[in-house]
Design a protein around this motif. Structure first.
Motif, PDB file in Angstrom:
ATOM      1  N   GLY A   7      -5.390  -7.517   3.254  1.00 27.79           N
ATOM      2  CA  GLY A   7      -6.245  -8.651   2.862  1.00 27.79           C
ATOM      3  C   GLY A   7      -6.645  -9.508   4.043  1.00 27.79           C
ATOM      4  N   THR A   9      -9.191  -9.644   5.833  1.00 21.34           N
ATOM      5  CA  THR A   9     -10.566 -10.161   5.861  1.00 21.34           C
ATOM      6  C   THR A   9     -10.813 -11.176   4.748  1.00 21.34           C
ATOM      7  OG1 THR A   9     -11.295  -8.420   4.364  1.00 21.34           O
ATOM      8  CG2 THR A   9     -11.501  -7.959   6.729  1.00 21.34           C
ATOM      9  N   GLY A  10      -9.847 -11.376   3.857  1.00 21.74           N
ATOM     10  CA  GLY A  10     -10.060 -12.201   2.667  1.00 21.74           C
ATOM     11  C   GLY A  10      -9.936 -13.691   2.958  1.00 21.74           C
ATOM     12  N   VAL A  12      -7.680 -15.945   1.987  1.00 20.85           N
ATOM     13  CA  VAL A  12      -6.347 -16.382   2.419  1.00 20.85           C
ATOM     14  C   VAL A  12      -5.937 -15.635   3.687  1.00 20.85           C
ATOM     15  CG1 VAL A  12      -3.900 -16.407   1.755  1.00 20.85           C
ATOM     16  CG2 VAL A  12      -5.657 -17.047   0.076  1.00 20.85           C
ATOM     17  N   ARG A  32     -11.256  -2.159   3.922  1.00 19.75           N
ATOM     18  CA  ARG A  32     -11.888  -0.946   3.387  1.00 19.75           C
ATOM     19  C   ARG A  32     -13.135  -0.563   4.162  1.00 19.75           C
ATOM     20  NH1 ARG A  32     -12.606  -3.372  -2.512  1.00 19.75           N
ATOM     21  NH2 ARG A  32     -12.811  -5.190  -1.162  1.00 19.75           N
ATOM     22  N   PHE A  73      -5.978  -7.892  -2.646  1.00 19.95           N
ATOM     23  CA  PHE A  73      -5.982  -7.750  -4.101  1.00 19.95           C
ATOM     24  C   PHE A  73      -7.411  -7.452  -4.503  1.00 19.95           C
ATOM     25  CE2 PHE A  73      -6.070  -8.965  -8.546  1.00 19.95           C
ATOM     26  CZ  PHE A  73      -4.827  -8.571  -9.016  1.00 19.95           C
ATOM     27  N   THR A 109       2.353 -11.417  -2.456  1.00 19.74           N
ATOM     28  CA  THR A 109       1.619 -12.545  -3.040  1.00 19.74           C
ATOM     29  C   THR A 109       1.608 -12.443  -4.553  1.00 19.74           C
ATOM     30  OG1 THR A 109       0.205 -12.577  -1.088  1.00 19.74           O
ATOM     31  CG2 THR A 109      -0.617 -13.721  -3.036  1.00 19.74           C
ATOM     32  N   SER A 110       1.742 -13.596  -5.196  1.00 18.50           N
ATOM     33  CA  SER A 110       1.679 -13.648  -6.655  1.00 18.50           C
ATOM     34  C   SER A 110       0.978 -14.953  -7.044  1.00 18.50           C
ATOM     35  CB  SER A 110       3.107 -13.569  -7.203  1.00 18.50           C
ATOM     36  OG  SER A 110       3.130 -13.729  -8.607  1.00 18.50           O
ATOM     37  N   ARG A 136       0.150 -10.528 -13.721  1.00 18.69           N
ATOM     38  CA  ARG A 136       0.520 -10.562 -12.304  1.00 18.69           C
ATOM     39  C   ARG A 136       2.028 -10.397 -12.117  1.00 18.69           C
ATOM     40  NH1 ARG A 136      -2.649 -11.732  -7.585  1.00 18.69           N
ATOM     41  NH2 ARG A 136      -1.358 -10.782  -5.986  1.00 18.69           N
ATOM     42  N   PRO A 159      -1.519 -21.188  -6.089  1.00 19.92           N
ATOM     43  CA  PRO A 159      -2.308 -21.889  -7.112  1.00 19.92           C
ATOM     44  C   PRO A 159      -3.792 -21.648  -6.821  1.00 19.92           C
ATOM     45  CG  PRO A 159      -1.797 -23.392  -5.343  1.00 19.92           C
ATOM     46  CD  PRO A 159      -1.314 -22.019  -4.896  1.00 19.92           C
ATOM     47  N   VAL A 161      -6.539 -21.940  -4.505  1.00 22.07           N
ATOM     48  CA  VAL A 161      -6.582 -22.196  -3.061  1.00 22.07           C
ATOM     49  C   VAL A 161      -8.020 -22.583  -2.699  1.00 22.07           C
ATOM     50  CG1 VAL A 161      -6.155 -21.215  -0.792  1.00 22.07           C
ATOM     51  CG2 VAL A 161      -4.756 -20.493  -2.746  1.00 22.07           C
ATOM     52  N   LYS A 166     -14.769 -22.061  -0.913  1.00 25.12           N
ATOM     53  CA  LYS A 166     -14.168 -21.292  -2.010  1.00 25.12           C
ATOM     54  C   LYS A 166     -13.030 -22.078  -2.638  1.00 25.12           C
ATOM     55  CE  LYS A 166     -13.747 -16.702  -2.104  1.00 25.12           C
ATOM     56  NZ  LYS A 166     -13.281 -15.351  -1.696  1.00 25.12           N
TER      57      LYS A 166
HETATM   58  N1  LIG Z   1      -7.670 -17.646  -3.707  1.00 21.24           N
HETATM   59  C1  LIG Z   1      -6.937 -18.135  -4.688  1.00 21.24           C
HETATM   60  O1  LIG Z   1      -7.171 -19.258  -5.154  1.00 21.24           O
HETATM   61  C2  LIG Z   1      -5.767 -17.356  -5.236  1.00 21.24           C
HETATM   62  C3  LIG Z   1      -5.052 -17.870  -6.331  1.00 21.24           C
HETATM   63  C4  LIG Z   1      -3.961 -17.160  -6.831  1.00 21.24           C
HETATM   64  C5  LIG Z   1      -3.609 -15.953  -6.241  1.00 21.24           C
HETATM   65  N2  LIG Z   1      -4.343 -15.473  -5.207  1.00 21.24           N
HETATM   66  C6  LIG Z   1      -3.943 -14.210  -4.593  1.00 21.24           C
HETATM   67  O2  LIG Z   1      -3.914 -14.367  -3.181  1.00 21.24           O
HETATM   68  C7  LIG Z   1      -4.238 -13.144  -2.547  1.00 21.24           C
HETATM   69  C8  LIG Z   1      -5.390 -13.372  -1.584  1.00 21.24           C
HETATM   70  O3  LIG Z   1      -6.518 -13.790  -2.332  1.00 21.24           O
HETATM   71  P1  LIG Z   1      -7.911 -14.119  -1.638  1.00 21.24           P
HETATM   72  O4  LIG Z   1      -8.497 -15.274  -2.358  1.00 21.24           O
HETATM   73  O5  LIG Z   1      -7.746 -14.174  -0.158  1.00 21.24           O
HETATM   74  O6  LIG Z   1      -8.759 -12.815  -2.007  1.00 21.24           O
HETATM   75  P2  LIG Z   1     -10.203 -12.382  -1.479  1.00 21.24           P
HETATM   76  O7  LIG Z   1     -10.849 -13.428  -0.681  1.00 21.24           O
HETATM   77  O8  LIG Z   1     -10.924 -11.825  -2.672  1.00 21.24           O
HETATM   78  O9  LIG Z   1      -9.880 -11.182  -0.476  1.00 21.24           O
HETATM   79  C9  LIG Z   1      -9.409  -9.971  -0.967  1.00 21.24           C
HETATM   80  C10 LIG Z   1      -8.888  -9.136   0.183  1.00 21.24           C
HETATM   81  O10 LIG Z   1      -8.322  -7.961  -0.373  1.00 21.24           O
HETATM   82  C11 LIG Z   1      -8.930  -6.847   0.219  1.00 21.24           C
HETATM   83  N3  LIG Z   1      -9.135  -5.845  -0.829  1.00 21.24           N
HETATM   84  C12 LIG Z   1      -9.719  -6.003  -2.026  1.00 21.24           C
HETATM   85  N4  LIG Z   1      -9.689  -4.864  -2.719  1.00 21.24           N
HETATM   86  C13 LIG Z   1      -9.093  -3.950  -1.911  1.00 21.24           C
HETATM   87  C14 LIG Z   1      -8.792  -2.575  -2.052  1.00 21.24           C
HETATM   88  N5  LIG Z   1      -9.134  -1.880  -3.163  1.00 21.24           N
HETATM   89  N6  LIG Z   1      -8.179  -1.947  -1.024  1.00 21.24           N
HETATM   90  C15 LIG Z   1      -7.869  -2.637   0.121  1.00 21.24           C
HETATM   91  N7  LIG Z   1      -8.121  -3.942   0.316  1.00 21.24           N
HETATM   92  C16 LIG Z   1      -8.733  -4.581  -0.699  1.00 21.24           C
HETATM   93  C17 LIG Z   1     -10.241  -7.296   0.820  1.00 21.24           C
HETATM   94  O11 LIG Z   1     -10.446  -6.517   1.995  1.00 21.24           O
HETATM   95  P3  LIG Z   1     -11.800  -5.720   2.391  1.00 21.24           P
HETATM   96  O12 LIG Z   1     -12.894  -6.238   1.494  1.00 21.24           O
HETATM   97  O13 LIG Z   1     -12.007  -6.033   3.841  1.00 21.24           O
HETATM   98  O14 LIG Z   1     -11.467  -4.300   2.170  1.00 21.24           O
HETATM   99  C18 LIG Z   1      -9.937  -8.725   1.180  1.00 21.24           C
HETATM  100  O15 LIG Z   1      -9.377  -8.814   2.470  1.00 21.24           O
HETATM  101  C19 LIG Z   1      -4.520 -12.168  -3.681  1.00 21.24           C
HETATM  102  O16 LIG Z   1      -3.342 -11.494  -4.019  1.00 21.24           O
HETATM  103  C20 LIG Z   1      -4.925 -13.087  -4.812  1.00 21.24           C
HETATM  104  O17 LIG Z   1      -4.815 -12.506  -6.094  1.00 21.24           O
HETATM  105  C21 LIG Z   1      -5.415 -16.137  -4.693  1.00 21.24           C
END
Ligand SMILES: NC(=O)c1ccc[n+]([C@@H]2O[C@H](COP(=O)([O-])OP(=O)(O)OC[C@H]3O[C@@H](n4cnc5c(N)ncnc54)[C@H](OP(=O)(O)O)[C@@H]3O)[C@@H](O)[C@H]2O)c1
Length: 300
Positions: A7, A9-10, A12, A32, A73, A109-110, A136, A159, A161, A166
């Motif tokens: 993750g 590039t995401g 978080v 990916r 994720f 992460t959860s 989850r 929570p 984020v 975003k």
């Molecule tokens: N943001 C929030 O408010 C929040 C709240 C609760 C929990 N979470 C959890 O925190 C974590 C990070 O969330 P985030 O907001 O940073 O997510 P995000 O911005 O949507 O980023 C998702 C990341 O996961 C990678 N990814 C997605 N599908 C994939 C796959 N099939 N194979 C490999 N990599 C994959 C993407 O990489 P590429 O696109 O580069 O492949 C990207 O780096 C996750 O577990 C999320 O569920 C987030």
């Protein structure tokens, strides 16, 4: 240390990268895509091409590292949330398999909602209900099984984020408000969502990883609960749209897949995390970030 960050590039993960680099670590980042790989190189990260569906690739990444932070994720389609939680379970199992027999840490992460106690009240770090209805729980069950097998696993629960671009599920609420012309909440909107600024969250990951405490559960929570009504009214004000209360029976038609989340009361405490890690969030609150957002930009 060389850390495998999924993750990377995401939202978080990309905030965790500079935290790790600043501490002198090298980062191997999962992505990916070619575009993701380019973004990682620019950020000083060595790309590792692969997907959550490829356990061999995940194992290869973990095998090359002194520890793993797992934030990837699949959020591509929230109507597949249950299947995507199961995908996360399999990914955690693969990452853990590569670390078995060593003390190399795996930080997964959860969601903060997983810590909500049966009798109500804010979610707590010491609550872990194996039968929790939130899908989850699959991620945490995978982590618990690895822990029992001797892998050094710990968990960061998140929570909503946020920054000024975003804000977790709230980003989808903003998009919905634009499309429907109203910023809605359910009932009296008194239900609360816990929240934290992304840079504070990233700092917590770095602290938790450095601590290497097997079995620890951390809550990256800065605000225990922000009322859904306040969130909806802020979005409405910023988009110049009315904020409206919907009856619970009308929520599904308006919110679609978001209806499963939008009426939930999801407060969460981080008292144990703050005491254990000395983590003190300093960033702006959720409402202030929503107020400072540039709503003329296309949705994130
Ligand atoms: N943001 C929030 O408010 C929040 C709240 C609760 C929990 N979470 C959890 O925190 C974590 C990070 O969330 P985030 O907001 O940073 O997510 P995000 O911005 O949507 O980023 C998702 C990341 O996961 C990678 N990814 C997605 N599908 C994939 C796959 N099939 N194979 C490999 N990599 C994959 C993407 O990489 P590429 O696109 O580069 O492949 C990207 O780096 C996750 O577990 C999320 O569920 C987030």
């Amino acid at each position: 240390m060389r850390i495998f960050l999924t993750g990377a590039t995401g939202f978080v993960g990309s905030a965790i990268v500079p935290e790790l680099l600043r501490s002198g670590h090298r980062v191997l980042g999962l992505t990916r895509s070619e575009a993701g790989a380019r973004k990682l190189i620019e950020a000083g990260v060595e790309p590792h091409r692969g997907t959550l569906d490829d356990p061999d690739g995940l194992r290869r990444g973990a095998a090359q590292a002194d520890g793993v932070i797992h934030t990837a994720f699949d959020h591509d389609d929230f109507t597949n949330f249950v299947a995507n939680c199961d995908k996360d379970r399999r990914a955690i199992e693969a990452l853990g398999a590569a670390l078995a027999g060593s003390d190399r840490p795996l930080l997964i992460t959860s969601g903060a909602g997983i810590g909500s106690p049966d009798g109500g009240g804010p979610a707590r770090e010491d609550v872990f209900d194996r039968a929790h209805p939130n899908p989850r729980i699959a991620s945490e069950l995978a982590g618990a099984a690895l822990l029992e097998a001797g892998v050094n696993v710990s968990v960061v629960r998140l929570p909503q984020v946020h920054d000024t671009v975003k804000q977790g599920l709230i980003t989808y609420l903003i998009d919905l408000a634009r499309r429907t012309g109203v910023s809605a909440y359910v009932g009296d909107g008194a239900n609360r969502w816990a929240a934290a600024p992304v840079l504070d969250v990233a700092r917590l990951y770095a602290l938790a990883f450095a601590r290497r405490e097997a079995g620890a559960r951390y809550h990256a929570v800065a605000e225990e609960g922000v009322a859904a009504r306040d969130i909806a009214q802020t979005i409405g004000r910023c988009l110049k749209l009315p904020a409206v209360a919907l009856a619970p029976e009308d929520a599904a038609a308006h919110f679609g897949w978001l209806a499963a989340f939008v009426g939930l009361d999801m407060p969460a405490s981080s008292a144990l995390t703050r005491a254990r890690l000395g983590w003190h969030p300093t960033g702006r609150g959720l409402i202030e970030d929503l107020e400072r957002m540039d709503y003329s930009r296309p949705p994130a």
